[in-house]
Motif scaffolding. Structure first.
Motif, mmCIF file in Angstrom:
data_model
loop_
_atom_site.group_PDB
_atom_site.id
_atom_site.type_symbol
_atom_site.label_atom_id
_atom_site.label_comp_id
_atom_site.label_asym_id
_atom_site.label_seq_id
_atom_site.Cartn_x
_atom_site.Cartn_y
_atom_site.Cartn_z
ATOM 1 N N VAL A 1 0.842 -1.172 0.000
ATOM 2 C CA VAL A 1 0.000 0.000 0.000
ATOM 3 C C VAL A 1 0.892 1.241 0.000
ATOM 4 C CG1 VAL A 1 -0.171 0.006 2.521
ATOM 5 C CG2 VAL A 1 -1.890 1.209 1.142
ATOM 6 N N GLN A 2 0.474 2.271 -0.725
ATOM 7 C CA GLN A 2 1.217 3.532 -0.739
ATOM 8 C C GLN A 2 0.682 4.448 0.347
ATOM 9 O OE1 GLN A 2 0.940 4.984 -4.807
ATOM 10 N NE2 GLN A 2 2.946 4.121 -5.265
ATOM 11 N N LEU A 3 1.612 5.069 1.077
ATOM 12 C CA LEU A 3 1.247 5.968 2.165
ATOM 13 C C LEU A 3 1.804 7.352 1.875
ATOM 14 C CD1 LEU A 3 2.088 3.623 5.186
ATOM 15 C CD2 LEU A 3 -0.141 4.002 4.133
ATOM 16 N N SER A 24 -3.447 4.475 0.032
ATOM 17 C CA SER A 24 -4.094 4.192 -1.254
ATOM 18 C C SER A 24 -4.517 2.731 -1.307
ATOM 19 C CB SER A 24 -3.131 4.501 -2.392
ATOM 20 O OG SER A 24 -1.991 3.672 -2.268
ATOM 21 N N THR A 25 -5.483 2.393 -0.489
ATOM 22 C CA THR A 25 -5.969 1.021 -0.451
ATOM 23 C C THR A 25 -7.401 0.992 0.043
ATOM 24 O OG1 THR A 25 -5.663 -1.175 0.517
ATOM 25 C CG2 THR A 25 -5.030 0.708 1.873
ATOM 26 N N ARG A 26 -8.150 -0.010 -0.440
ATOM 27 C CA ARG A 26 -9.527 -0.180 0.035
ATOM 28 C C ARG A 26 -9.586 -1.109 1.239
ATOM 29 N NH1 ARG A 26 -13.016 -0.873 -5.618
ATOM 30 N NH2 ARG A 26 -12.483 1.157 -6.503
ATOM 31 N N TYR A 94 7.473 9.417 10.168
ATOM 32 C CA TYR A 94 7.049 8.482 9.139
ATOM 33 C C TYR A 94 5.811 7.725 9.591
ATOM 34 C CZ TYR A 94 11.882 9.017 7.450
ATOM 35 O OH TYR A 94 13.076 9.517 6.998
ATOM 36 N N CYS A 95 4.870 7.541 8.685
ATOM 37 C CA CYS A 95 3.779 6.631 8.977
ATOM 38 C C CYS A 95 4.126 5.273 8.364
ATOM 39 C CB CYS A 95 2.448 7.135 8.442
ATOM 40 S SG CYS A 95 2.395 7.470 6.672
ATOM 41 N N ALA A 96 3.609 4.228 8.976
ATOM 42 C CA ALA A 96 3.920 2.877 8.544
ATOM 43 C C ALA A 96 2.714 1.978 8.737
ATOM 44 C CB ALA A 96 5.104 2.331 9.329
ATOM 45 N N GLY A 97 2.599 0.966 7.902
ATOM 46 C CA GLY A 97 1.499 0.023 7.995
ATOM 47 C C GLY A 97 1.997 -1.404 7.953
#
Length: 121
Positions: A1-3, A24-26, A94-97
């Motif tokens: 996913v792009q953040l 950018s994800t559902r 930074y954000c991270a997933g």
């Protein structure tokens, strides 16, 4: 996913900033989200993390009571509200997933580009 992280800037000590990170994800609700920061010459450290539904939140001791992490799954966005900022909060944020909680950068598979936060004394 792009953040995509945004919201950084220059603020005086005691001021506030709100960072945002749009994904950018559902399937945003399937990601455990976190904010890390890295100051010059220092390792990247966990600031805050929030579970998939937002029920569980973790904070670094240094920001407890000043920072609040939240998320809006309908908007695929995670936020970091930073109050009572101090010069030692100066860093690139930074954000991270990832799929699960981790306090280590290696535990996250997706990263935003970073946003600079500078707190002047």
């Amino acid at each position: 996913v792009q953040l995509q992280a945004s919201g950084g800037g220059l603020v005086q000590s005691g001021g506030s900033l709100r960072l945002s990170c749009a994904a950018s994800t559902r399937t945003f609700s399937s990601y455990y989200m976190a904010w890390f920061r890295q100051a010059p010459g220092k390792e990247r450290e966990l600031v805050a993390a929030i579970s998939w539904s937002g029920r569980d939140r973790n904070y670094a001791d240094s920001v407890k009571g000043r920072f609040t992490v939240s998320r809006d799954n309908a908007k695929s966005t995670v936020y970091l509200q930073m109050n009572n900022l101090k010069p030692e909060d100066t860093a690139v944020y930074y954000c991270a997933g990832g799929s699960l909680y981790s306090d280590r950068p290696s535990g996250y598979t997706s990263w935003g580009q970073g946003t600079q936060v500078t707190v002047s004394s």
